[in-house]
Enzyme design. Structure first.
Site, short mmCIF file in Angstrom:
data_model
loop_
_atom_site.label_atom_id
_atom_site.label_comp_id
_atom_site.label_asym_id
_atom_site.label_seq_id
_atom_site.Cartn_x
_atom_site.Cartn_y
_atom_site.Cartn_z
N THR A 65 -2.32 5.66 2.32
CA THR A 65 -3.23 6.47 1.50
C THR A 65 -2.99 7.96 1.72
O THR A 65 -3.42 8.78 0.92
CB THR A 65 -4.70 6.11 1.79
OG1 THR A 65 -4.96 6.34 3.17
CG2 THR A 65 -4.95 4.64 1.48
N ARG A 85 -4.17 -4.83 10.93
CA ARG A 85 -3.86 -5.55 9.68
C ARG A 85 -5.03 -5.52 8.68
O ARG A 85 -6.04 -6.20 8.89
CB ARG A 85 -3.51 -6.99 10.05
CG ARG A 85 -2.54 -7.67 9.12
CD ARG A 85 -2.09 -8.96 9.73
NE ARG A 85 -0.97 -9.54 9.02
CZ ARG A 85 -0.28 -10.60 9.44
NH1 ARG A 85 -0.62 -11.19 10.56
NH2 ARG A 85 0.74 -11.07 8.75
N GLN A 102 5.19 0.95 16.82
CA GLN A 102 5.40 0.79 15.38
C GLN A 102 5.81 2.13 14.76
O GLN A 102 6.29 2.16 13.64
CB GLN A 102 4.11 0.32 14.68
CG GLN A 102 3.73 -1.10 14.98
CD GLN A 102 2.38 -1.49 14.37
OE1 GLN A 102 1.47 -1.86 15.09
NE2 GLN A 102 2.25 -1.40 13.05
N ALA A 154 1.06 -0.33 6.84
CA ALA A 154 0.62 -0.35 5.45
C ALA A 154 1.40 -1.37 4.61
O ALA A 154 1.52 -1.21 3.40
CB ALA A 154 0.71 1.06 4.84
N GLU A 170 -0.16 -7.49 5.06
CA GLU A 170 -1.60 -7.46 5.32
C GLU A 170 -2.47 -8.26 4.34
O GLU A 170 -3.44 -8.90 4.78
CB GLU A 170 -2.09 -6.00 5.32
CG GLU A 170 -1.49 -5.15 6.42
CD GLU A 170 -1.81 -3.68 6.21
OE1 GLU A 170 -1.16 -3.04 5.36
OE2 GLU A 170 -2.73 -3.18 6.87
N GLU A 195 0.55 1.18 16.02
CA GLU A 195 0.83 2.20 15.01
C GLU A 195 0.61 3.59 15.62
O GLU A 195 1.34 4.52 15.38
CB GLU A 195 -0.06 1.99 13.77
CG GLU A 195 0.21 3.01 12.67
CD GLU A 195 -0.51 2.72 11.35
OE1 GLU A 195 -0.91 1.56 11.10
OE2 GLU A 195 -0.67 3.67 10.58
N ARG A 208 -9.51 3.89 3.61
CA ARG A 208 -9.11 2.62 2.99
C ARG A 208 -10.34 1.72 2.78
O ARG A 208 -10.42 0.98 1.80
CB ARG A 208 -8.02 1.90 3.78
CG ARG A 208 -7.36 0.78 3.00
CD ARG A 208 -6.17 0.16 3.73
NE ARG A 208 -4.91 0.81 3.49
CZ ARG A 208 -4.13 0.59 2.42
NH1 ARG A 208 -4.50 -0.29 1.49
NH2 ARG A 208 -2.98 1.22 2.27
#
Ligand code: MTE
Ligand code: LUZ
Ligand code: MOS
Length: 751
Positions: A434, A336, A191, A503, A707, A226, A304
């Site tokens: 974030t 996710r 990713q 994200a 997500e 990711e 998060r």
């Protein structure tokens, strides 16, 4: 689903890493990993394996030309274990052989001796032993200490959430090719092509321009690629570097399940205080995050969690503490929702417990505390354009919960061993990485001299439809048929310094960059038309359906003709554009700021039926009003919402990851790890697109969708508990997910 890859997928023509034709002489790599969760390596003996016909080499840490380090944020993760192992499945060596089968077989001949050390698999135990990866993170607002005094009702308790396996259809893997001058080209199922490039460069000791990463598409990522695609790409790269041959490394399913991290399990303490009317005054929550053996993305995931501690509600006094606990499990990673779902489950559990104690309906507390536009989150950002109440009200109007409640009460009165339950689930999810700096992307658009178009961006297609969205953006701006537009592979030499596709922001970030690049080309073409045909600056030139118009009249020039003419007049037909999200910042010392570009909202109503003799259950329906902004790809967006809901239901119900006390994964195959199939899908999914919603911060006024809807699945847990309560009103049920049929059965009968 009408979508860029649809035809190729249906025909089985789409290429994934493992399908690419490789040159003759390509070698195959297989990873030898730790069989214990914690210990010292006393000896590692390949016996005569390296001398077997067809075996090329066995690589260990000492063969790594650069640094033996792949930690992306915190440098705490060796690519190959040296003297110690910290989790079951930690890579120790790589066997390189002429065939895949041989490479895998040779591993059984390797002799390793360990001195076993006691493993820690539990986050609270790790915390008690001081094994924190970073100091505690605290997000707070108001003064909870003072606020408790004003509360009429205070409840507290604990919540447990389980891990979740990504189960992407395509397992992790990469192919690395040596290139001229000691460089490496990597085809990776990642990713984050740039993150993969960085990791490979570090272990190879090469500058970034020597390593090219190319991604065609993924057979799913869900966050699992990711960060965690990097190790396999780096191992393939080192293998290719050392052998000077292309090397292919694809993880078999069981190794993928054992070696890679999952969604973080959390253990959570909460305390919530309310007025007797049900207004929430204070919320204090401590998150014990089971990070596994290395940091990976655990720290932004924990952030998060803290951002989403109050879900969709306004709470004036908040103290949220995050503890990133190091354990001897594979490093847990993005999945996710990225830490948001765990926080939202805890908040809902707190509200359920409070409602229970107050003897009122949960939905009264939920509704009374929904975010209003002028409300501020505990980290200081305004809930501007909050659609929390609008979605809730529309859900009430459309789904008639009063009627649902009556029907369920009637059903439960008439049925002794089968019970129904329902729950509301409002959600709020912040859109942006974030880490502010990550909110950037770029796009490179070429118009070829025949009028066809190629677009390269940082976005990675993994089934979520981002390529189709980007194609729609270019097609709309040029007003040409989308068949004229090709979305190229994601390649670090065409689009550099990219953020991962994550994200939920890939369509926004890369769509906006593509919009900018296309508009630049559009402007160039318009001035060309004006010059070429002597129009005045005031004349209005535009393109419609592949024809050029001046002041709303066709001038008899097609798109293809225009491009030909422009090419011969030496107009630059390529453009690159960069997009950075405006208006966001976050102070990581004070933990205050506008972290998110905007928020995604919605409300779902979930209905279930429990067979109280067997503990089995059915999700009867999931109905939601969701804010998609102005969706410009309805079918894709609906597909994303449905898929996310299924994945959320799986996490809350049947997907159960079990490690034994030695840190060994027991659920390492599809026979022991069950994801929802069509039989366990909700019998009905009804998703309404919130009307009159606008979002200039999203691409073409849409909202990110990847997500957020996963968190509707959380409502399933509470709907099930409500059905259980109907069977056993005196039962005290634990907030411990997943709520598997076994747990339901035990809950219904256990003393
Ligand atoms: N949908 C499919 N089919 N496959 C995936 O791997 N990943 C999800 C979501 N939807 C995923 C998916 C995750 S975790 C994210 S962050 C987003 O897609 C990323 O893509 P987007 O930014 O284009 O929404
Ligand atoms: N990845 C990341 C994410 O690095 N930062 C984030 O905020 C994020 N959020 C969701 C999913 N992946
Ligand atoms: Mo998604 S967890 O941001 O890859």
């Amino acid at each position: 689903m009408k979508y860029y890859d649809m035809t190729r997928h249906v025909r089985g023509e789409s290429l994934f890493a493992d399908d690419l034709l490789v040159p003759e002489g390509t070698l195959f790599a297989s990873v030898f990993s730790s069989s214990i969760a914690h210990g010292k390596i006393l000896s590692l003996d390949f016996l005569d394996a390296e001398k077997l016909a067809g075996v090329k080499k066995i690589i260990t840490a000492k063969d790594i030309p650069g640094q033996n380090q792949i930690g992306g944020i915190i440098q705490d993760e060796p690519l190959l274990a040296e003297s110690e192992v910290h989790f079951c499945g930690q890579p120790i060596a790589v066997v390189i052989a002429e065939t895949q089968l041989l490479a895998r077989e040779v591993k059984t001949k390797i002799n390793i001796q360990y001195e076993e050390l006691p493993p820690v698999t539990d986050a609270r135990e790790a915390y008690a032993k001081g094994m924190l990866i970073i100091p505690p993170r605290i997000f707070s607002n108001g003064n909870v200490g003072e606020a408790w005094k004003q509360c009429d009702v205070i409840v507290d308790g604990t919540v447990e959430t389980g891990a979740q396996e990504h189960l992407y259809l395509e397992t992790q893997g990469a192919i690395a090719f040596p290139t001229e001058g000691n460089g490496i080209k990597i085809i990776s199922s990642t990713q984050g092509p740039t993150a993969t490039q960085r990791a490979a460069c570090k272990v190879l000791g090469l500058p970034m321009h020597q390593v090219e990463v190319d991604v065609m598409r993924l057979g799913g990522g869900f966050g699992g690629k990711e960060d965690q695609a990097n190790a396999w790409a780096a191992l393939a790269a080192v293998s290719a570097f050392v052998t000077k041959k292309p090397v292919k490394l694809i993880l078999p399913r069981q190794e993928d399940m054992r070696m890679t991290g999952k969604r973080h399990p959390y253990s959570i303490d909460y305390k919530i205080g309310l007025t007797k009317e049900g207004k929430i005054l204070a919320y204090e929550v401590t998150f014990f995050q089971n990070a596994g053996a290395a940091a990976d993305l655990s720290t932004p995931i924990l952030d998060r969690t803290l951002f989403h501690a109050t879900n969709s509600y306004y709470v004036p006094n908040v103290k949220a503490i995050g503890l990133c606990c190091r354990t001897n499990l594979p490093p847990n990673t993005a999945f996710r929702g990225f830490g948001g779902p765990q926080a939202m489950f805890a908040m809902e559990a707190a509200i359920y417990k409070a409602a229970d104690k107050m003897g009122i309906e949960v939905s009264i507390i939920q509704e009374k505390n929904l975010l209003k536009e002028e409300d501020e989150f505990h980290y200081g950002q305004l809930a501007e354009n909050s659609k929390a109440q609008t979605c809730w009200n529309e859900a009430k109007e459309k789904f008639d919960p009063g009627q649902i409640k009556n029907n369920i009460e009637k059903f439960n009165a008439e049925n002794k061993s089968v019970k129904k339950g329902f729950a509301f689930m409002p959600i709020c999810f912040g859109i942006s990485f974030t880490n502010t700096f990550m909110n950037q992307a770029s796009s490179l658009v070429h118009i070829y001299s025949d009028g066809s178009v190629g677009v390269s961006t940082a976005a990675v297609e993994m089934g979520q439809g981002v390529n189709e969205k980007i194609r729609l953006v270019a097609a709309e701006i040029f007003s040409i048929d989308k068949s004229k537009i090709k979305i190229e592979t994601t390649n670090t030499t065409r689009v550099a310094n990219t953020s991962p596709t994550a994200a939920s922001s890939a369509a926004d970030l890369n769509g906006k960059a593509t919009e900018l690049a296309c508009k630049n080309l559009f402007k160039r073409l318009i001035s060309f038309v004006k010059n070429e045909f002597n129009y005045s600056p005031q004349d209005k030139i535009d393109f419609r359906n592949e024809n050029v118009f001046c002041n709303d009249e066709a001038i008899g020039l097609t798109w293809a003709e225009l491009i030909q003419k422009a090419f011969f007049k030496r107009v630059n037909l390529s453009a690159h554009a960069h997009y950075a999200v405006p208006g966001i910042y976050f102070d990581k010392e004070k933990n205050k700021g506008n972290a998110f570009s905007y928020y995604s909202f919605g409300t779902a109503v979930i209905q279930v039926t429990v067979d109280c003799l067997r503990g089995t259950y059915v999700v009867d329906s999931v109905k939601a009003v969701h804010d998609f902004g102005k969706s410009f790809a309805n079918v894709i967006d609906r597909g994303q919402a449905e898929g996310a809901i299924m994945q959320g239901i799986g996490w809350m119900t049947m997907e159960e990851i079990i490690y034994n006390s030695d840190g060994k994964l027991l659920t390492d195959a599809l026979s022991t790890y069950k994801v929802p199939d069509i039989h366990s899908a909700p019998k009905e999914i009804e998703i309404h697109f919130l009307e009159n919603s606008d979002n200039p911060l999203g691409i073409f006024n849409s909202k990110a969708i990847g997500e957020p809807p996963l968190m509707y699945g959380i409502g399933t847990f509470f709907a099930l508990q409500n059905a259980m309560k109907a069977f056993r009103p005196e039962g005290e049920f634990q907030f411990s997910a997943p709520l598997t049929p076994e747990k339901v059965l035990l809950g219904l009968y256990k003393e």
